[in-house]
Motif scaffolding. Structure first.
Motif, PDB file in Angstrom:
ATOM      1  N   ASP A  27     -87.693  39.040  21.196  1.00 48.45           N
ATOM      2  CA  ASP A  27     -86.638  40.058  21.144  1.00 48.45           C
ATOM      3  C   ASP A  27     -87.118  41.214  20.270  1.00 48.45           C
ATOM      4  O   ASP A  27     -87.000  41.188  19.043  1.00 48.45           O
ATOM      5  N   TYR A  28     -87.638  42.254  20.914  1.00 43.83           N
ATOM      6  CA  TYR A  28     -88.227  43.364  20.167  1.00 43.83           C
ATOM      7  C   TYR A  28     -87.213  44.060  19.266  1.00 43.83           C
ATOM      8  O   TYR A  28     -87.516  44.413  18.115  1.00 43.83           O
ATOM      9  N   ASP A  29     -86.007  44.290  19.755  1.00 45.13           N
ATOM     10  CA  ASP A  29     -85.001  45.012  18.977  1.00 45.13           C
ATOM     11  C   ASP A  29     -84.647  44.267  17.684  1.00 45.13           C
ATOM     12  O   ASP A  29     -84.470  44.888  16.625  1.00 45.13           O
ATOM     13  N   SER A  44     -87.540  44.732  15.283  1.00 43.83           N
ATOM     14  CA  SER A  44     -87.550  46.099  14.766  1.00 43.83           C
ATOM     15  C   SER A  44     -86.504  46.289  13.676  1.00 43.83           C
ATOM     16  O   SER A  44     -86.753  46.932  12.646  1.00 43.83           O
ATOM     17  N   ALA A  45     -85.327  45.696  13.854  1.00 44.18           N
ATOM     18  CA  ALA A  45     -84.264  45.814  12.853  1.00 44.18           C
ATOM     19  C   ALA A  45     -84.671  45.155  11.537  1.00 44.18           C
ATOM     20  O   ALA A  45     -84.345  45.643  10.449  1.00 44.18           O
ATOM     21  N   GLU A  63     -87.457  47.489   9.824  1.00 42.59           N
ATOM     22  CA  GLU A  63     -87.060  48.851   9.450  1.00 42.59           C
ATOM     23  C   GLU A  63     -86.876  48.985   7.928  1.00 42.59           C
ATOM     24  O   GLU A  63     -86.224  48.168   7.288  1.00 42.59           O
ATOM     25  N   ASN A  72     -95.112  42.160  19.595  1.00 42.58           N
ATOM     26  CA  ASN A  72     -93.815  42.774  19.281  1.00 42.58           C
ATOM     27  C   ASN A  72     -93.742  43.186  17.816  1.00 42.58           C
ATOM     28  O   ASN A  72     -93.268  44.280  17.481  1.00 42.58           O
ATOM     29  N   ALA A  94     -93.561  47.147  16.557  1.00 38.39           N
ATOM     30  CA  ALA A  94     -92.468  47.622  15.698  1.00 38.39           C
ATOM     31  C   ALA A  94     -93.012  48.171  14.390  1.00 38.39           C
ATOM     32  O   ALA A  94     -92.548  49.208  13.891  1.00 38.39           O
TER      33      ALA A  94
END
Length: 523
Positions: free
Chosen positions: A67-69, A72-73, A76, A110, A114
């Motif tokens: 799950d890339y998103d 990324s979260a 960040e 991934n 990110a």
């Protein structure tokens, strides 16, 4: 060097290595974004949330490596990433692609994607020696190094899916780094063991448990040497904080066979049904004490200097080394200390560069032996175990068995014995004599402990408090927590010492030391 409050992301934070890494990062002042698979599972979160500093500087994120998103979260706002998350098993799997290959390879890409998009400065990827071995075509007369790669075809023929997953994931990371210009460094740990912070056992700890239960598996295609969880975590921090670190870094105590490990376990735990296995269990693997390339942190001007002036047969010196100084290596305190050992003590120079020692000729001999060990193995992590071993025998009244320390530690005795029997040994003795005699103020007894140039006198057993007070760095080590640094010495205590003109018999001196320690505890 570590930056107070700098944010870093640790994927796989709930695992054994991940938990140790989070613990040490928090202790160094970092803010940590830790990823877990199920944030509602206390087996993944509770032990992390209980770490010192976690309440204010640890954020947990639930992610799936595909799950890339979600990845990324978690990344960040972070300056660096430690990518540990990856399935780990040496057992058979039903669906290699789904259970191992996709999470390892696609998950790594991934994370790297990110990190690149979010401006991360460096990513430390946790690979494994399973991306180095099995490699049956590696020259039989050559020690395996970071230049060696696992033979994928051999692994496919033998359905060794875990080494395949680690090898292809690491190669994908290097390809991404080259194409996208992302700063990547890799750590390749051996079989990782030690005290578990999480409540569940790792695959490597299950290996140990099975061995204690009588399992005769040799892990022919998996084992290359063992290493402590904490050492692997520290290696990650080392390559992250050192700007010059690059490439692959094997992380293991020594390149060895599983048969060596089994023999040591059988020796340590005779009460268990440990099987007898052949010594050579990994075909074609050459043993090596220092198989990995070395890297050190840049010089830290904030380190506290600690010097111990001692003599080898003084029971009080032996007691200090065995029961007090060893604490440096069992905590994170060693990271802020520059320790030097000076084996001369109360010896006296005579004419023609000859000398006498307080506890007789045997002490002169062991002083020289320990001086030669320091010269032969300049790194503290190499010579201290030998000196500790010798002094432990002194403490036990068995100093005549000192040569057994070579075999116990797997050390070559030749450089030390050659030094002792030659001119170098005498030269080292005279150097340590000059250094000891130049002390200002002069030493009055041994052990004589000096922190940042200041002698501690009879308060030497409280040396950790003085180190913590003297340290000027940003992140105070955990070992300093709870100490009163404003008022170090709160009550009068008696610490045993051997004055320049005093030389009690070893057995009597040890008894006195024991009684004094007991009195102090009762006070």
């Amino acid at each position: 060097m570590s930056k107070q409050g700098e944010a870093v992301c640790v994927t796989g934070a709930s695992g054994a290595i991940g938990s140790w890494l989070v613990k040490l990062l928090l202790a160094r002042g970092y803010t940590v974004h830790g990823t877990v698979r199920n944030i509602k599972d206390e087996k993944e979160t509770k032990h992390l949330e209980s770490l010192e500093g976690a309440e204010s500087r640890l954020r947990l994120f639930q992610i799936d490596l595909l799950d890339y998103d979600a990845i990324s979260a978690a990344i960040e706002g972070c300056a660096g990433v430690f990518h540990l998350a990856s399935p780990c098993t040496v057992d058979q799997v039903h669906d290699p692609q789904k259970e191992l290959l996709d999470p390892a390879i696609k998950g790594t890409l991934n994370v790297l994607t990110a990190a690149k998009e979010l401006g991360v400065k460096r990513v430390v990827v946790t690979s494994s020696v399973s991306s180095i071995t099995p490699s049956p075509n590696w020259p039989a007369d050559k020690i395996k190094t970071e230049d060696c790669w696992t033979d994928i075809d051999y692994c496919k023929q033998n359905e060794l899916w875990y080494p395949i997953s680690k090898t292809l994931a690491e190669k994908a990371a290097w390809e991404f780094s080259k194409e996208k210009g992302l700063d990547v460094v890799v750590v390749n740990p051996g079989t990782v063991m030690g005290p578990n912070i999480p409540p569940t056992l790792t695959a490597s700890m299950w290996m140990l448990l099975r061995l204690l239960q009588g399992c005769t598996e040799t892990y022919q295609d998996f084992f290359m040497g063992s290493v402590h969880f904490k050492d692997v975590a520290l290696a990650h921090i080392l390559v992250y904080e050192n700007p010059s670190a690059s490439g692959r870094h094997m992380c293991l105590e020594a390149i060895s066979h599983y048969g060596d490990f089994v023999a040591k376990v059988a020796e340590l735990y005779p009460e268990y049904n440990v099987p007898s296995l052949p010594r050579d269990t990994q075909p074609g693997l050459l043993r090596a004490k220092n198989g990995a390339s070395e890297i050190t942190l840049p010089s830290d001007s904030n380190k506290v200097s600690l010097a111990l002036y001692y003599e080898s047969l003084c029971p009080y010196s032996a007691n200090f080394i065995v029961n007090y100084l060893d604490k440096l290596f069992n905590t994170d305190l060693i990271s802020i200390v520059d320790l030097r050992l000076i084996p001369w003590g109360n010896a006296k120079l005579k004419g023609n560069d000859t000398f006498t020692c307080q506890h007789g000729p045997a002490e002169c001999m062991l002083n020289t032996v320990e001086a030669c060990a320091i010269d032969a193995w300049p790194k503290l992590s190499d010579h201290f175990p030998f000196i500790y071993c010798v002094e432990n025998l002194v403490y036990e009244g068995k100093y005549s068995e000192w040569q057994s320390c070579f075999e116990k530690l797997g050390l070559d005795p030749k450089p030390v014995l050659d030094c002792y029997g030659g001119e170098l040994g005498q030269k080292l003795d005279l150097q340590y004599a000059a250094e000891t005699n130049a002390l200002e103020p002069p030493h009055e007894y041994v052990p004589w402990v000096v922190v940042d140039g200041q002698p501690l006198y009879e308060d030497y057993e409280d040396y950790i408090s003085y180190i913590c007070k003297a340290y000027k760095g940003d992140a105070l080590p955990n070992a300093c927590s709870g100490l009163s640094l404003n008022q170090i010495h709160k009550k009068k205590v008696i610490h045993p010492v051997s004055f320049k003109e005093m030389a009690a018999p070893t057995s009597l001196s040890k008894a006195i030391s024991t009684v004094m320690s007991w009195i102090q505890e009762m006070a």
